[in-house]
Design an enzyme around this catalytic site. Structure first.
Site, short mmCIF file in Angstrom:
data_model
loop_
_atom_site.label_atom_id
_atom_site.label_comp_id
_atom_site.label_asym_id
_atom_site.label_seq_id
_atom_site.Cartn_x
_atom_site.Cartn_y
_atom_site.Cartn_z
N ASP A 12 0.81 -1.22 0.00
CA ASP A 12 0.00 0.00 0.00
C ASP A 12 0.84 1.27 0.00
O ASP A 12 0.47 2.28 0.59
CB ASP A 12 -0.97 0.00 1.20
CG ASP A 12 -1.82 -1.25 1.24
OD1 ASP A 12 -2.22 -1.70 0.15
OD2 ASP A 12 -2.08 -1.76 2.33
N LYS B 24 -0.66 4.21 -8.22
CA LYS B 24 -0.55 5.58 -8.74
C LYS B 24 0.67 5.70 -9.65
O LYS B 24 0.60 6.30 -10.73
CB LYS B 24 -0.47 6.58 -7.58
CG LYS B 24 -0.08 7.96 -8.07
CD LYS B 24 -0.12 9.07 -7.07
CE LYS B 24 0.54 10.30 -7.72
NZ LYS B 24 0.33 11.54 -7.02
N ALA C 57 -3.88 -7.93 -3.65
CA ALA C 57 -3.42 -6.57 -3.95
C ALA C 57 -4.63 -5.64 -4.08
O ALA C 57 -5.70 -6.06 -4.51
CB ALA C 57 -2.64 -6.56 -5.26
N HIS D 12 -4.83 -1.77 -5.62
CA HIS D 12 -4.08 -0.62 -6.15
C HIS D 12 -5.07 0.47 -6.55
O HIS D 12 -5.96 0.24 -7.36
CB HIS D 12 -3.24 -1.05 -7.37
CG HIS D 12 -2.20 -2.08 -7.01
ND1 HIS D 12 -1.41 -2.70 -7.93
CD2 HIS D 12 -1.83 -2.58 -5.81
CE1 HIS D 12 -0.59 -3.53 -7.32
NE2 HIS D 12 -0.83 -3.49 -6.03
N THR E 113 3.30 -12.79 2.32
CA THR E 113 2.37 -13.43 1.41
C THR E 113 3.08 -14.61 0.75
O THR E 113 4.22 -14.93 1.11
CB THR E 113 1.79 -12.41 0.40
OG1 THR E 113 0.75 -13.05 -0.34
CG2 THR E 113 2.84 -11.84 -0.53
N THR F 126 -7.58 -1.10 0.84
CA THR F 126 -8.33 -1.08 -0.41
C THR F 126 -9.03 -2.42 -0.63
O THR F 126 -10.10 -2.49 -1.22
CB THR F 126 -7.36 -0.84 -1.61
OG1 THR F 126 -6.52 0.25 -1.30
CG2 THR F 126 -8.09 -0.55 -2.89
N ARG G 259 -9.67 -3.02 6.27
CA ARG G 259 -9.12 -3.04 7.63
C ARG G 259 -8.33 -1.76 7.91
O ARG G 259 -7.64 -1.26 7.02
CB ARG G 259 -8.17 -4.23 7.81
CG ARG G 259 -8.86 -5.56 7.84
CD ARG G 259 -7.86 -6.70 8.01
NE ARG G 259 -7.10 -6.97 6.80
CZ ARG G 259 -6.17 -7.91 6.68
NH1 ARG G 259 -5.85 -8.65 7.73
NH2 ARG G 259 -5.53 -8.11 5.56
N ARG H 183 -5.24 0.25 8.74
CA ARG H 183 -3.83 -0.14 8.65
C ARG H 183 -3.10 0.30 9.91
O ARG H 183 -3.40 1.36 10.46
CB ARG H 183 -3.19 0.51 7.41
CG ARG H 183 -3.79 -0.01 6.11
CD ARG H 183 -3.26 0.77 4.90
NE ARG H 183 -3.86 0.29 3.66
CZ ARG H 183 -4.06 1.05 2.59
NH1 ARG H 183 -3.69 2.33 2.58
NH2 ARG H 183 -4.60 0.56 1.51
#
Ligand code: GDP
Ligand code: IMO
Ligand code: MG
Length: 445
Positions: free
Chosen positions: A16, A21, A42, A44, A253, A313, A317, A319
């Site tokens: 994140d 962007k 992910a 984005h 991950t 996103t 949750r 962060r």
């Protein structure tokens, strides 16, 4: 093979950082945008012309109409999620023709039982922790990522995108898989009806037929693109500190989300990569479990969370937030081979009288180090060594040149560049494409 420019964009913290962007921004200078790892874990976000787009599986380059996007063999694809993203982007007026989105026939498929397994295991482990056992839950996104990669490595029960359009192949495989998975899910206490192979085969075959125009051998497609002189942009998902081999294991991950994942995840040799842009959030965040030495559980963390809208996103949750850990960023930049940095969300830090940077760790035995400790247990035991620097009071979200930034903000960027040993190419001061400062002076490192 011809030498052409190929740029990698990769997150240097725990995700994140603002990769979406920057990929959207750099897409203008490239022809083909490639995802090589991860899946719908992910999230984005891209903002332009007053519109906000949240992408999970589609490469962020899809928002630039003339660009080709590739979902490489290293990605795990949830076809339901992918089709819903394709639909929603199409509905918003951005066409996705078959030759504009290529999906690897070797990418592994996230099946419903993978998501159920992911959620059931997390729930069981969190429940055991509530009863006093060690907390072994990871805080996953419950998108089925770990179980799908586990099936890939285990091989026998795996299903790949190339299998979906052939219903007979799928049905034969699912007869065996469903019988085994039903027993496993039952053992994990999942209260769902036994998996029905015929229904699942019909459903996923239908999804495969819809995606079939996009499914192809992306390894040849990517080599053809390189040989034709096209410029490639690799979009990292997740981030270096979540890399299965080089992150804070086990709180990571299940893929190689550093740039080291690009060759296996695409079939291209690492030598094609000419530039690597490391994406750094101006402070620290983390979602899920795992050590985070600079986490601030008090007022500062709360203030950063609210100013930065630090809510996931993908899962929504909140962060975890804290100051910037330069030791961690320098480690990630080393592992990823970064040639430059993009510092994101600098605007969020406006209004703090002073800012803190972590420049080393104090270990439990009293010694210190400026090297990162990817071992989760060791990292959990360190105390940050802080450097306190002046903050700035003015809002900076409408500034477009580095020279206009308050001197303290410029000094903050300079400190990041000098500690990490990498020049800053971009400073981002807001979510919109326009809120971006391109730093041209190569000498800022
Ligand atoms: P990614 O997973 O690395 O692509 O990042 P996310 O999209 O999950 O999270 C980054 C968030 O910060 C998104 O909501 C972006 O719109 C937003 N964002 C990106 N750059 C900036 C910035 O410079 N300033 C602010 N305030 N928000 C930003
Ligand atoms: P982007 O690309 C933030 C975290 C999860 C969890 C751990 C394992 O948006 O930066 P998983 O579902 O992958 O098995 O979860 O990794 N995680 C991320 N955190 N951003 C991400 O992606 C993440 N992808 C995975 O929160 O702690
Ligand atoms: Mg994200």
């Amino acid at each position: 093979m011809h030498r052409v420019s190929a740029t990698a964009v990769v997150g240097l913290q725990w995700g994140d950082e603002g990769k979406g962007k920057i990929v959207d921004l750099l897409a203008a200078e490239h022809d083909v945008i490639v995802r090589y790892n991860g899946g719908a874990n992910a999230g984005h976000t891209v903002v332009f012309d007053g519109e906000r787009y949240a992408l999970h599986l589609l490469p962020s380059g899809i928002l630039s109409p003339s660009k080709t996007c590739v979902i490489g063999n290293g990605v795990v694809v949830d076809p339901v999620q992918l089709l819903s993203e394709i639909e929603s982007i199409t509905e918003r007026g951005i066409a996705i023709e078959p030759d504009r989105l290529l999906i690897s026939d070797r990418a592994h498929v996230v099946m419903p039982y993978h998501k159920e397994h992911d959620a059931a295991l997390e729930t069981a482990l969190a429940g055991a922790a509530d009863q006093g056992d060690e907390n072994l839950s990871i805080g996953t996104t419950r998108r089925g990522i770990g179980p799908t990669y586990a099936d890939k490595v285990h091989r026998s029960l795996a299903i790949r995108m190339g299998d979906l359009p052939d219903e007979q192949v799928l049905r034969r495989r699912l007869d065996i898989v469903c019988a085994i998975r039903s027993r496993e899910l039952e053992a994990l206490g999942v209260d769902v009806p036994a998996l029905d192979p015929a229904a699942l085969a019909a459903e996923y075959h239908a999804l495969g037929v819809r995606l079939a125009p996009h499914i192809t051998d992306t390894v040849y497609a990517l080599h053809d693109a390189v040989n034709a002189g096209q410029r490639l942009l690799f979009e990292g998902a997740n981030a270096c500190l979540l890399d299965i081999d080089h992150g804070t294991f086990p709180y990571v991950t299940s893929s190689n989300c550093s740039t080291l994942g690009i060759p296996p995840g695409t079939g291209l040799p690492g030598s094609v990569i000419t530039d690597t842009v490391g994406i750094v959030k101006a402070y620290g965040t983390r979602v899920g479990e795992g050590p985070f030495p600079t986490e601030d559980l008090g007022e500062t963390g709360e203030r950063i969370r609210e100013r930065g809208h630090e809510y996931g996103t993908t899962t929504g949750r909140p962060r975890r937030c804290g100051w910037l850990d330069l030791v961690a960023v320098r480690y990630s930049a080393m592992v990823c081979g970064c040639s430059s940095l993009a510092v994101m969300l600098l605007d969020v830090l406006s209004g703090f009288e002073t800012l803190k940077l972590c420049v080393g760790y104090r270990l439990p035995d009293g010694t210190t180090t400026d090297r990162f400790l990817p071992d989760a247990r060791k990292l959990a035991a360190v105390e940050p060594i802080w450097e306190t620097v002046p903050g700035w009071s003015q809002e900076i979200d409408d500034l477009t040149s580095l020279d206009d930034l308050p001197p303290a903000a410029q000094a903050y960027l300079d400190r990041i560049a000098s500690f990490v040993g990498c020049p800053i190419e971009i400073a981002s001061v807001g979510p919109d494409r326009m809120q971006t400062i391109r730093v041209t002076q190569a000498a800022r490192a």
